[in-house]
Design a protein around this motif. Sequence first.
Motif, PDB file in Angstrom:
ATOM      1  N   LYS A   1       0.512  18.948 -10.187  1.00 53.98           N
ATOM      2  CA  LYS A   1      -0.955  18.943  -9.459  1.00 53.98           C
ATOM      3  C   LYS A   1      -0.888  19.483  -8.039  1.00 53.98           C
ATOM      4  CE  LYS A   1      -3.117  15.639 -12.339  1.00 53.98           C
ATOM      5  NZ  LYS A   1      -3.860  14.309 -12.423  1.00 53.98           N
ATOM      6  N   GLY A   2      -1.454  20.439  -7.741  1.00 52.35           N
ATOM      7  CA  GLY A   2      -2.050  20.790  -6.417  1.00 52.35           C
ATOM      8  C   GLY A   2      -3.337  20.476  -5.973  1.00 52.35           C
ATOM      9  N   ILE A   3      -3.715  20.717  -4.815  1.00 53.08           N
ATOM     10  CA  ILE A   3      -5.044  20.447  -4.470  1.00 53.08           C
ATOM     11  C   ILE A   3      -5.711  21.708  -3.659  1.00 53.08           C
ATOM     12  CG2 ILE A   3      -4.620  19.219  -2.215  1.00 53.08           C
ATOM     13  CD1 ILE A   3      -6.967  17.061  -3.019  1.00 53.08           C
ATOM     14  N   GLY A   4      -7.003  22.042  -3.785  1.00 52.71           N
ATOM     15  CA  GLY A   4      -7.527  23.404  -3.195  1.00 52.71           C
ATOM     16  C   GLY A   4      -8.183  22.752  -1.849  1.00 52.71           C
ATOM     17  N   LEU A   5      -8.990  23.722  -1.177  1.00 51.14           N
ATOM     18  CA  LEU A   5      -9.636  23.351  -0.084  1.00 51.14           C
ATOM     19  C   LEU A   5     -10.888  22.411  -0.414  1.00 51.14           C
ATOM     20  CD1 LEU A   5     -10.241  23.293   3.018  1.00 51.14           C
ATOM     21  CD2 LEU A   5     -11.162  25.363   2.742  1.00 51.14           C
ATOM     22  N   GLY A   6     -11.679  23.157  -1.709  1.00 53.76           N
ATOM     23  CA  GLY A   6     -12.736  22.286  -2.070  1.00 53.76           C
ATOM     24  C   GLY A   6     -12.326  20.881  -2.467  1.00 53.76           C
TER      25      GLY A   6
ATOM     26  N   ALA B   1       0.753  -1.144  -0.018  1.00 54.51           N
ATOM     27  CA  ALA B   1      -0.036   0.074   0.104  1.00 54.51           C
ATOM     28  C   ALA B   1       0.666   1.277  -0.032  1.00 54.51           C
ATOM     29  CB  ALA B   1      -0.985   0.112   1.362  1.00 54.51           C
ATOM     30  N   VAL B   2       2.083   1.101   0.594  1.00 52.18           N
ATOM     31  CA  VAL B   2       2.967   2.451   0.890  1.00 52.18           C
ATOM     32  C   VAL B   2       3.642   2.508  -0.791  1.00 52.18           C
ATOM     33  CG1 VAL B   2       4.876   3.330   1.776  1.00 52.18           C
ATOM     34  CG2 VAL B   2       3.263   2.204   3.358  1.00 52.18           C
ATOM     35  N   THR B   3       3.971   1.470  -1.163  1.00 52.44           N
ATOM     36  CA  THR B   3       4.436   1.605  -2.288  1.00 52.44           C
ATOM     37  C   THR B   3       3.612   2.237  -3.473  1.00 52.44           C
ATOM     38  OG1 THR B   3       5.864  -0.217  -1.825  1.00 52.44           O
ATOM     39  CG2 THR B   3       5.717   0.190  -4.249  1.00 52.44           C
ATOM     40  N   ALA B   4       2.386   1.609  -3.509  1.00 51.05           N
ATOM     41  CA  ALA B   4       1.355   2.086  -4.346  1.00 51.05           C
ATOM     42  C   ALA B   4       1.116   3.797  -3.992  1.00 51.05           C
ATOM     43  CB  ALA B   4       0.011   1.444  -4.254  1.00 51.05           C
ATOM     44  N   GLY B   5       1.050   4.053  -2.765  1.00 55.17           N
ATOM     45  CA  GLY B   5       0.789   5.327  -2.539  1.00 55.17           C
ATOM     46  C   GLY B   5       2.052   6.432  -3.001  1.00 55.17           C
ATOM     47  N   VAL B   6       3.302   5.911  -2.763  1.00 51.41           N
ATOM     48  CA  VAL B   6       4.342   6.738  -3.217  1.00 51.41           C
ATOM     49  C   VAL B   6       4.473   6.860  -4.622  1.00 51.41           C
ATOM     50  CG1 VAL B   6       6.920   6.714  -3.460  1.00 51.41           C
ATOM     51  CG2 VAL B   6       5.741   6.171  -1.185  1.00 51.41           C
ATOM     52  N   ASN B   7       3.984   5.791  -5.497  1.00 47.09           N
ATOM     53  CA  ASN B   7       3.999   5.900  -6.638  1.00 47.09           C
ATOM     54  C   ASN B   7       2.909   6.949  -7.356  1.00 47.09           C
ATOM     55  OD1 ASN B   7       6.140   4.008  -7.030  1.00 47.09           O
ATOM     56  ND2 ASN B   7       4.798   2.482  -7.537  1.00 47.09           N
ATOM     57  N   GLU B   8       1.864   6.890  -6.654  1.00 51.48           N
ATOM     58  CA  GLU B   8       0.921   7.777  -7.029  1.00 51.48           C
ATOM     59  C   GLU B   8       1.227   9.373  -6.687  1.00 51.48           C
ATOM     60  OE1 GLU B   8      -2.849   8.831  -8.514  1.00 51.48           O
ATOM     61  OE2 GLU B   8      -2.054   6.984  -8.566  1.00 51.48           O
ATOM     62  N   GLY B   9       1.615   9.407  -5.443  1.00 48.09           N
ATOM     63  CA  GLY B   9       2.055  10.624  -5.159  1.00 48.09           C
ATOM     64  C   GLY B   9       3.033  11.208  -6.025  1.00 48.09           C
ATOM     65  N   ALA B  10       4.223  10.376  -6.489  1.00 51.20           N
ATOM     66  CA  ALA B  10       5.279  10.805  -7.446  1.00 51.20           C
ATOM     67  C   ALA B  10       4.642  11.176  -8.880  1.00 51.20           C
ATOM     68  CB  ALA B  10       6.208   9.600  -7.715  1.00 51.20           C
ATOM     69  N   ARG B  11       3.439  10.535  -9.284  1.00 56.93           N
ATOM     70  CA  ARG B  11       2.802  10.894 -10.551  1.00 56.93           C
ATOM     71  C   ARG B  11       2.270  12.190 -10.374  1.00 56.93           C
ATOM     72  NH1 ARG B  11       2.133   5.237 -10.791  1.00 56.93           N
ATOM     73  NH2 ARG B  11      -0.088   5.466  -9.793  1.00 56.93           N
ATOM     74  N   HIS B  12       1.635  12.292  -9.133  1.00 57.20           N
ATOM     75  CA  HIS B  12       0.914  13.560  -9.051  1.00 57.20           C
ATOM     76  C   HIS B  12       1.877  14.733  -8.699  1.00 57.20           C
ATOM     77  CE1 HIS B  12      -2.852  15.523  -7.063  1.00 57.20           C
ATOM     78  NE2 HIS B  12      -2.044  16.228  -6.397  1.00 57.20           N
ATOM     79  N   VAL B  13       3.000  14.757  -8.304  1.00 57.26           N
ATOM     80  CA  VAL B  13       4.061  15.626  -8.256  1.00 57.26           C
ATOM     81  C   VAL B  13       4.608  16.061  -9.565  1.00 57.26           C
ATOM     82  CG1 VAL B  13       6.171  16.217  -7.271  1.00 57.26           C
ATOM     83  CG2 VAL B  13       4.518  15.388  -5.666  1.00 57.26           C
ATOM     84  N   ALA B  14       4.762  15.020 -10.307  1.00 56.82           N
ATOM     85  CA  ALA B  14       5.396  15.018 -11.574  1.00 56.82           C
ATOM     86  C   ALA B  14       4.414  15.704 -12.592  1.00 56.82           C
ATOM     87  CB  ALA B  14       5.938  13.860 -12.134  1.00 56.82           C
ATOM     88  N   ALA B  15       3.309  15.735 -12.320  1.00 54.83           N
ATOM     89  CA  ALA B  15       2.217  16.414 -13.291  1.00 54.83           C
ATOM     90  C   ALA B  15       2.115  18.041 -12.845  1.00 54.83           C
ATOM     91  CB  ALA B  15       0.852  15.644 -13.297  1.00 54.83           C
TER      92      ALA B  15
END
Length: 167
Positions: free
Chosen positions: A115-120, A99-113
């Motif tokens: 992307k940010g996230i707002g409050l909404g 689960a941690v490995t999948a989460g790290v991979n997903e997070g890395a893709r998010h950062v590479a793209a």
Amino acid sequence: MAKPLEFIPRQPTAQEKLHSAAEDSTDALLEGLYVLRQLHEHGVLDVLGKTVRGGEGLIASLLHIAGGDSGTSILRNATELGKTLAALDPREVSILGNAVTAGVNEGARHVAAGKGIGLGELLGVLKDRDVQVALGAILALLKGAGRALREASGEVAQTANQSEVDR
């Protein structure tokens, strides 16, 4: 008519084979001897020998190599870490590790793209079942750690809202 001669070539002796191989591997042998010498000078060969012989004097050798008091702390910490790891269920560690490995991979893709996230979006993502399961696991981890820390400090009574949380 003449009879053909039978010729059987002589097989090289073990010493001849060794001499030939040593000539072909001079550089590698010199480098290997250098590494072996370094291992000996730093006491690593002594530790390996004691390990092979069943560990007699092994701890004393490791302490000597590690350098006194700091070595003692290292060994004590390693022992405690070993106890902790031994108490974990390998299947659960595997599940959480994946689960941690999948989460790290997903997070890395998010950062590479980028992307940010707002409050909404943050509030909206709380409806995602994957996020709910992950947050539940993280909160359970925090709860277990908090309980262990309270027990370690001698606090055994439930906090004011503990009975609500345990429902």
